[in-house]
Design an enzyme around this catalytic site. Structure first.
Site, PDB file in Angstrom:
ATOM      1  N   ASP A 107       0.837  -1.190   0.000  1.00  0.00           N
ATOM      2  CA  ASP A 107       0.000   0.000   0.000  1.00  0.00           C
ATOM      3  C   ASP A 107       0.880   1.251   0.000  1.00  0.00           C
ATOM      4  OD1 ASP A 107      -3.057   0.780   0.563  1.00  0.00           O
ATOM      5  OD2 ASP A 107      -1.827   2.026   1.888  1.00  0.00           O
ATOM      6  N   ARG A 108       0.767   2.148   0.972  1.00  0.00           N
ATOM      7  CA  ARG A 108       1.599   3.342   0.981  1.00  0.00           C
ATOM      8  C   ARG A 108       3.077   2.981   0.985  1.00  0.00           C
ATOM      9  NH1 ARG A 108      -1.371   6.768  -0.999  1.00  0.00           N
ATOM     10  NH2 ARG A 108      -0.005   8.436  -0.285  1.00  0.00           N
ATOM     11  N   HIS A 272      -7.054  -7.056   0.893  1.00  0.00           N
ATOM     12  CA  HIS A 272      -6.002  -6.043   0.773  1.00  0.00           C
ATOM     13  C   HIS A 272      -4.882  -6.256   1.782  1.00  0.00           C
ATOM     14  CE1 HIS A 272      -4.143  -2.166   0.039  1.00  0.00           C
ATOM     15  NE2 HIS A 272      -4.324  -1.809   1.305  1.00  0.00           N
TER      16      HIS A 272
END
Length: 292
Positions: A107-108, A272
């Site tokens: 993700d980030r 996710h």
């Protein structure tokens, strides 16, 4: 007491301009740095890190602006540019004695890892990115009603002073909504870890927003300049993501091939938060990458 990764030692490491990162370090051998995503901390890697530490030095930091790392006030777009955060990671590894290392991000953290691979190819031996597209491509594929899945991207892209008080009014509902909506196996994030994530986010609203704001501005500019200049990831690259391409109508493999010479792209049926939901699968993919 906040949960920790068992068997790992915790360090506070200065990286740049008075910024210090919190990092959990364990194992011995070639170095692997693992970068967390949103709305998490380094704890998301607890299962994967324990496995890799059998034969690697595993470094799990909280990113600048997250967890127990420093959260400098936003002083222009560069404070939370992925270029700045990538430089933090390289400095962290060097401070811990590793000039070259493998890097994986979710993700980030995957956006930071991507930028590190482009900016610091001399340092990054292998690169893994979990459940993202490069920033430039992400904005390109978001359109129409399908963009609703990324509503938070647009909220946190707004000028300073707009999203911060809105999020601060209901922080647990805001950050908790992503933990609820993006997970397929809720038991993968136990109550104590969830509480630690929410507590960390409550204390980091301005810096988290600044991170996202940078991705709607300076990070796009950096990616565009690299694409126009023909920059590519030269190290072995592994991407693992949900089948967002099928859901949103794009060819994810082709988008990544435009950036990476040596790419292996995999889709997963996990949610996710795949490093927590399917750690054995992620360990397998990372070990395959490290063997290349």
């Amino acid at each position: 007491m906040s949960p920790v990764i068992p068997g790992f030692a915790y360090h506070r490491v200065p990286v740049a301009d008075g910024v210090t990162l919190n990092a959990a370090v364990g194992g011995s051998g070639p170095a692997v740095v693992l970068l967390h995503g949103f709305p998490q901390t380094h704890l998301m890697w607890r299962h994967v890190a324990a496995d890799l530490a059998a034969d690697h030095t595993v470094i799990c930091p909280d990113l600048r602006g997250y967890g127990a790392s420093d959260k400098p006030a936003e002083d222009g777009p560069g404070t939370y540019a992925k270029r700045t955060m990538a430089a933090d990671v390289v400095a962290l590894a060097r401070q811990l004695g590793h000039e070259r290392f493998a890097l994986a991000g979710h993700d980030r953290g995957a956006l930071v890892a991507f930028r590190a691979g482009l900016d610091h190819p001399e340092a990054i031996t292998h690169l893994a990115c979990l459940d993202v597209l490069p920033t430039l491509d992400m904005w390109d594929v978001m359109h129409g009603v399908s963009a609703a899945v990324g509503w938070h991207l647009y909220l946190m892209a707004q000028p300073a002073g707009v999203p911060e008080p809105m999020i601060a009014a209901v922080p647990d509902a805001f950050f908790g909504s992503f933990l609820d909506q993006w997970v397929k196996d809720p038991e993968a994030i136990p109550a104590d870890v969830r509480a630690a994530y929410l507590a960390a986010c409550r204390e980091a609203i301005p810096s988290i927003v600044a991170d996202y704001r940078a991705s709607a501005g300076v990070d796009v500019a950096h990616d565009a300049a690299d694409r126009d200049g023909g920059a590519r990831l030269r190290m072995p690259v592994t991407v693992v993501q949900q089948d967002w391409g099928a859901a949103l109508g794009y060819d994810a493999t082709a988008l990544w091939q435009a950036w990476a010479d040596d790419l292996r792209h995999h889709t997963t049926t996990a949610g996710h938060f795949m490093a927590e939901e399917a750690p054995a699968e992620i360990v397998k993919r990372l070990r395959e990458l490290l063997s290349r």
